[in-house]
Enzyme design. Sequence first.
Site, PDB file in Angstrom:
ATOM      1  N   ARG A  84      70.135  43.415  97.556  1.00  0.00           N
ATOM      2  CA  ARG A  84      69.818  42.274  98.422  1.00  0.00           C
ATOM      3  C   ARG A  84      69.407  42.800  99.793  1.00  0.00           C
ATOM      4  NH1 ARG A  84      74.859  39.251  98.636  1.00  0.00           N
ATOM      5  NH2 ARG A  84      74.221  38.341  96.641  1.00  0.00           N
ATOM      6  N   ARG A 154      77.134  38.557 106.712  1.00  0.00           N
ATOM      7  CA  ARG A 154      75.986  38.587 105.805  1.00  0.00           C
ATOM      8  C   ARG A 154      74.685  38.270 106.551  1.00  0.00           C
ATOM      9  NH1 ARG A 154      77.815  37.967 100.419  1.00  0.00           N
ATOM     10  NH2 ARG A 154      79.863  38.931 100.253  1.00  0.00           N
ATOM     11  N   LYS A 217      83.984  38.029 103.245  1.00  0.00           N
ATOM     12  CA  LYS A 217      82.619  37.857 103.731  1.00  0.00           C
ATOM     13  C   LYS A 217      82.576  36.829 104.853  1.00  0.00           C
ATOM     14  CE  LYS A 217      81.622  34.588  99.985  1.00  0.00           C
ATOM     15  NZ  LYS A 217      80.826  34.341  98.769  1.00  0.00           N
ATOM     16  N   LYS A 219      79.679  34.397 107.213  1.00  0.00           N
ATOM     17  CA  LYS A 219      78.306  33.893 107.210  1.00  0.00           C
ATOM     18  C   LYS A 219      78.018  33.148 108.511  1.00  0.00           C
ATOM     19  CE  LYS A 219      78.125  33.505 102.175  1.00  0.00           C
ATOM     20  NZ  LYS A 219      77.929  32.612 101.007  1.00  0.00           N
ATOM     21  N   CYS A 436      71.882  28.783  91.384  1.00  0.00           N
ATOM     22  CA  CYS A 436      72.128  30.202  91.619  1.00  0.00           C
ATOM     23  C   CYS A 436      71.573  30.999  90.437  1.00  0.00           C
ATOM     24  CB  CYS A 436      73.623  30.453  91.802  1.00  0.00           C
ATOM     25  SG  CYS A 436      74.588  30.224  90.277  1.00  0.00           S
ATOM     26  N   CYS A 442      74.431  37.937  86.613  1.00  0.00           N
ATOM     27  CA  CYS A 442      75.597  37.817  87.481  1.00  0.00           C
ATOM     28  C   CYS A 442      76.881  38.014  86.669  1.00  0.00           C
ATOM     29  CB  CYS A 442      75.633  36.464  88.185  1.00  0.00           C
ATOM     30  SG  CYS A 442      77.088  36.265  89.247  1.00  0.00           S
ATOM     31  N   CYS A 481      79.328  29.382  88.558  1.00  0.00           N
ATOM     32  CA  CYS A 481      80.758  29.591  88.782  1.00  0.00           C
ATOM     33  C   CYS A 481      81.132  28.890  90.079  1.00  0.00           C
ATOM     34  CB  CYS A 481      81.078  31.090  88.834  1.00  0.00           C
ATOM     35  SG  CYS A 481      80.719  31.866  90.419  1.00  0.00           S
ATOM     36  N   CYS A 485      77.647  29.993  95.678  1.00  0.00           N
ATOM     37  CA  CYS A 485      76.342  30.548  96.032  1.00  0.00           C
ATOM     38  C   CYS A 485      75.235  29.494  96.048  1.00  0.00           C
ATOM     39  CB  CYS A 485      75.975  31.674  95.076  1.00  0.00           C
ATOM     40  SG  CYS A 485      77.088  33.084  95.153  1.00  0.00           S
TER      41      CYS A 485
END
Length: 572
Positions: A84, A154, A217, A219, A436, A442, A481, A485
Site C-alpha cells: 500500500r 496511516r 493504527k 487515522k 472492501c 485478504c 469482516c 475497511c
Amino acid sequence: MTTKHLKNSLIIEGKLEDAERIKDQSNYLRGTILQDLKNEITGGFSGDNFSLIRFHGMYQQDDRDIRAERMKQKLEPLYFMMLRCRIPGGLITSKQWLAIDDFATTNTMYGSIRLTNRQTFQLHGIFKNNIKITHKMLHRIGLDSLATANDVNRNVLCTSNPLESTIHQTVYNLAKKISDHLLPRTKAYAEIWLDKKRTTDTVDVEPILGKTYLPRKFKTTIVIPPHNEVDLHANDLNFISIINNNNLIGFNVLIGGGLSIDHGNKETYPRTATDFGFISVEKIIDVTTAVITIQRDWGNRTNRKNAKTKYTLERVGFEIFKREIEIRANIKFKPSYPYKLSSRGDRIGWIKGTDEKWHLTLFIENGRILDYPNKKLKKGISEIAKCHQGHFRLTANQNIIVSGVLESEKLHIESLARKYGLMDNISSQRKNSMACVAFPTCPLAMAEAERFLPNFITKIEKIMQFYGIEEKYIILRVTGCPNGCGRALLAEIGLIGKAIGRYNLYIGGNKIGTRIAKIYRENINEVDIIANISKLIEYWSKESLDEEDFGDFAIRVGIVRPVLDPAKDFWD
C-alpha cells in the site's frame, strides 16, 4: 512485560499484548527482515517479521481460492505481498501513474491497481523476490509505502474537492505536512528496501511515536465542508476546515471516530468523532502531535481490540483528554464554528474549478483498475496519463480524478475516457456503493465483498426501478469482516461478512455520514438480504416524506432505533 500506572490510572496495567514485545524487540522495525528476504524455502516471512513488514507498508497474503488445493498437494499457501503506497491527500502525477501502471503489469500476479478508500493504491500479488524492486520503483518516482499499515499514523486524507482549487491546495499541503511529520524516524525502511548502508553514527530515536510506536493504527483527515467524502467519523483525528471570505481561518477538531468491531464482543463498538473546539491554522501540527502522543502514552496496550483512540477517549473522559491536548499543544480551544455537511459521494464527470481548469472524476467500481473484456480501464487511464499535463487525485470513494485539465485538453481526454469505458452511464446507486477487497487475498475476510458487490447492486437497481425510484440512491457498503475497511457502519445499508455467503445487515446511517447504522438482521444469506431490502425499499417508496433519505426514513418510522451512545446502545 507489564505496564505501570500513571496518576488517575491513565495507563492500563496488565500483561501486554505480544505485539508490544514484537515492536520493543524489533530494533526499530528492522527485525530479521533482511535475513528472511534471503530465505528461498518459503515465499513468506516468518515469526515477528510477518508483523513488522506491515510498518513498511506490506501485508503478507495468499490466494485463498487455491489454499485448500495447495494443502492437499502438501504445498504451503501461495504467499505474496500486498503493498500500500503512501500518498497524503491522494495527489499523484501522470508520470508516477505510468510507472506504477507499467510495474503492476509486469511484476504482480494480478496485474491490477487497486484504489483504496484512503486515497491511495494497493498492488496485490507481489512475490517475495520482487519486493525490493517494488520499493525501489516507488523511491525512484518520489513515493514510498512507509507507515501505511500497523501501529502508526496511516495515509492522511483530505477532501478531494476539485471545485475549491485554492483552498484545496492549502489543505493538501497541510495533509502532506502532517503525514511527513508523523512518519517513523527509523532508517530501517531505507536500509532494508533501498540498500542504504547503516553508518556507525546512526542513532535511532522516535520522538513522536516512541520506541514501541502506537498501541494501534491511527487515522487522520482534513475536511472541507460541505463535503465529507473522507467519512470523517471513521477516523481518530479530523480537522474541519473553517472558511471565511474564501480564506482558511482554522479548524474545528474532532477526535475519536472509528468503526472496527468484533462480532459478538460488546466491549467493541463503532463511534463517531467528538468535537473538541476550534484552533488556528498555525496550530495544526502542535495539536496533531498532542493527540497522537496522548494516544501513544494512554492507549490500551493490553488489549488490541480496545486500543484505538475512541476507547482511550471513552475511558479517560472528554475533559481530561481535552485538558491534556491544551497542555501539550500550548493552546486553548475556542468554541467550534458552525459548519454543514451535505454530501460524501464523488461528483462523477466534469467540474470546472475556481482556477478555471477542468476536473474529470471517473467512476471505478470497487477501485479495481484492470482491463476487462468490455472495459479497458487500466489501458484507458494509462492513455490519459500519457497526454495529461496535470495531476490525478485518488478519492476516498475509490475513484480517480483527472485534475487540472486545460480547456484545450478537455475534448481529447473525454474521448479517451469514453473509448475505454471510463465514462459509461452509471446509476446513482452504483456510484454510491462500495466494498472492501475481501476474498481472495485478504486473510481476515469472512465473506465476499468486492466480487459480491457488482451483481448485488444490479439486483438493488432492479428493486429501485420496480418501485419507481431509480433516480434515488442509498449509501450502501459491503465489507468481508467487521474491521471497518469499507466503512459499512456509516452506511444507510451496510453488510458485514459473518461467514461464507452470510452477512449481518445494518441500516440507519445517513447520507452525510454522521450516524452509526444499527443491526437489523443477523447472519443471513443473499436471498434473505435481498428479500429484506426489497420490503424496506417498498416501504420507503410508499411512506417517505418529500426528499426523505432511506436512512432517515428508517429511523423516523422506527425500523431501527438511532445509535446515540454506541458504548451503551450499539449492541442493544
